[in-house]
Enzyme design. Sequence first.
Site, PDB file in Angstrom:
ATOM      1  N   ASP A   1      -1.868 -12.434 -14.473  1.00 36.28           N
ATOM      2  CA  ASP A   1      -2.398 -12.429 -15.840  1.00 36.28           C
ATOM      3  C   ASP A   1      -1.464 -11.700 -16.802  1.00 36.28           C
ATOM      4  OD1 ASP A   1      -3.112  -9.945 -14.478  1.00 36.28           O
ATOM      5  OD2 ASP A   1      -4.154  -9.436 -16.330  1.00 36.28           O
TER       6      ASP A   1
ATOM      7  N   LYS B   1       6.427  -4.384 -10.596  1.00 39.80           N
ATOM      8  CA  LYS B   1       6.004  -5.770 -10.771  1.00 39.80           C
ATOM      9  C   LYS B   1       6.610  -6.430 -12.006  1.00 39.80           C
ATOM     10  CE  LYS B   1       1.983  -7.209  -9.701  1.00 39.80           C
ATOM     11  NZ  LYS B   1       0.537  -7.461  -9.868  1.00 39.80           N
TER      12      LYS B   1
ATOM     13  N   GLU C   1      -2.433  -6.642  19.554  1.00 41.71           N
ATOM     14  CA  GLU C   1      -3.024  -5.393  20.033  1.00 41.71           C
ATOM     15  C   GLU C   1      -2.065  -4.210  19.956  1.00 41.71           C
ATOM     16  OE1 GLU C   1      -5.950  -2.840  21.735  1.00 41.71           O
ATOM     17  OE2 GLU C   1      -6.041  -4.774  20.694  1.00 41.71           O
TER      18      GLU C   1
ATOM     19  N   HIS D   1      17.404   5.491  18.849  1.00 42.48           N
ATOM     20  CA  HIS D   1      18.156   4.315  18.394  1.00 42.48           C
ATOM     21  C   HIS D   1      18.388   3.416  19.594  1.00 42.48           C
ATOM     22  CE1 HIS D   1      20.767   1.552  16.505  1.00 42.48           C
ATOM     23  NE2 HIS D   1      21.897   2.038  16.994  1.00 42.48           N
TER      24      HIS D   1
ATOM     25  N   GLU E   1      -5.774  -7.753 -10.218  1.00 46.00           N
ATOM     26  CA  GLU E   1      -6.484  -7.398 -11.451  1.00 46.00           C
ATOM     27  C   GLU E   1      -6.268  -8.458 -12.526  1.00 46.00           C
ATOM     28  OE1 GLU E   1      -6.618  -3.606 -14.585  1.00 46.00           O
ATOM     29  OE2 GLU E   1      -5.378  -3.544 -12.787  1.00 46.00           O
TER      30      GLU E   1
ATOM     31  N   SER F   1       0.259  -6.562  -5.603  1.00 49.33           N
ATOM     32  CA  SER F   1      -0.503  -5.749  -6.548  1.00 49.33           C
ATOM     33  C   SER F   1       0.099  -4.359  -6.637  1.00 49.33           C
ATOM     34  CB  SER F   1      -1.966  -5.659  -6.097  1.00 49.33           C
ATOM     35  OG  SER F   1      -2.683  -4.704  -6.847  1.00 49.33           O
TER      36      SER F   1
ATOM     37  N   HIS G   1      19.409  -0.448  21.315  1.00 45.31           N
ATOM     38  CA  HIS G   1      20.119  -1.714  21.198  1.00 45.31           C
ATOM     39  C   HIS G   1      19.420  -2.790  22.029  1.00 45.31           C
ATOM     40  CE1 HIS G   1      24.376  -0.187  19.841  1.00 45.31           C
ATOM     41  NE2 HIS G   1      23.398   0.231  19.051  1.00 45.31           N
TER      42      HIS G   1
END
EC number: 4.2.1.109
Length: 517
Positions: free
Chosen positions: A476, A450, A157, A132, A283, A416, A134
């Site tokens: 869709d 979703k 990188e 942890h 999809e 998705s 700070h």
Amino acid sequence: MACSGCSCEAAVGAMASEAYLEGAPVREARELVAELCRHFYAQGWVTGTGGSITVKVNDPTVPLADRLIVMSPSGVQKERMVAEDMYVMAADGKVLSAPVAKPWPNKPPKCTDCAPLFMKAYLMRGAGAVIHSHGIETCIATMLIPGAKEFRVTHMEMIKGIKGHGYHDELVIPIIENTPYEYELTDSLSEAIAAYPKATAVLVRNHGIYVWGESWINAKTQAECYHYLLDACIKLYQLGIDWTTPEHGSINNPRRPHSILSPEICNGCHAADSSKCVVLDIEGTTTPISFVTDVMFPYARDNVRKHLTSTFDFEETKEDIKLLRIQIEDDLQNGVAGAVPVPPDEGGKEEVINSLVANVESMIKADRKITSLKQLQGHIWRIGFQKKELQGVVFEDVPVALKNWHASGIKVYIYSSGSREAQRLLFGNTTYGDLRKFLCGYFDTTTGNKRETRSYFEISQSLGVDSPSQILFITDVFQEAIAAKNAGFEVIISIRPGNAPLPDNHGFRTIKSFSEI
């Protein structure tokens, strides 16, 4: 594997003995934590007695889950830490050894306030060490995008130093809100760990960061990479450079009004022109449903046994199996059709795989949108794309639209039910080439279902827009459109061959091609 019954009690008792607590493994762990505290103090991570470190005792004769834990104390000058200052605990957090009180002006000994949070990382992630910090960069980075629930960075990188990530990947660090007392963060940290199975760190707004790894070396290395990346992003912000996109363009470029920090919005008559961001379903929106149902799903189904057999002992597959076990146990409790019990590992590799295959095939057949299945499918598909046995398919208008939006400075994201890895594989290996350069990020079921409004609210928080109405969502699925609309998104429904019919008087704008936007 953890011991059980009388043997477990005997093992715990042996480790709690004075002889074991004074033995070499525990002594070395104490000295290591003291050394790391002094080192991290010099880095500016644990000044003012803030921050903390914990490691599991390195005793190969004891399973990792059962090993003793060494934690640094609270309120002690980190640069003056010595081995005798440390607390030693059992695997369940019970204190077995505490430091002796020192004369005034030293405070009475007290274990770190981070202890309950450290225990969550040990229990939920099987960590071998947790840090942890700070460090000032971990605090400032959370202030750059007020209200955001995630910190995102890509194409740098040092991302390669984070477990499970490569240069081209988007690194996502969940952000939780700070509280007056450290222990009050426990629940929100637990929720973040559960919601982001790939994460190895959680940021606390205006506070710091928790980083864990399978060993102290892994945790330290990743912590160094996180601090580097956050510091770099702060410097990029000062230079007006956007760290969230692959090309790292200018934040204030007038052609990039969408920028995560820019308040300006283009004025125009078209939906995308009035939006800072576009979020796309896959999809039935960017990709034919038939490609998913007739190519992707069957490939995963036909190769699941082969994949599990050949990679059974890999850490990645062990994590996949762990998630599947949790999901299957939940399915069994809820009477989900097709769920069958998975025997313990002692039952033998073949029996475990047989039961997993049966469950996965049932999940695929039911087209379930669950993280455990999607993660495994993504790993199977990765091999398929690497072997050129799979190639992503998108509608012909998609590459043109992505390129145009990119050139206009509009950020495009994917949301998705497929895992983020699967999304990147599909768009990175299409018949039109690698389209990932036009995409700024990926959301999957770790964000939420979703068809639930809160999922879109979370996305709007992550994208840093001033209002959800600045996000255009294209899907869709009628139920997804409703959920996004209720979250304040602008919504368009995609009409493609093979898509399900919409209800009469649905009330949404529809398109048959992205060229209409």
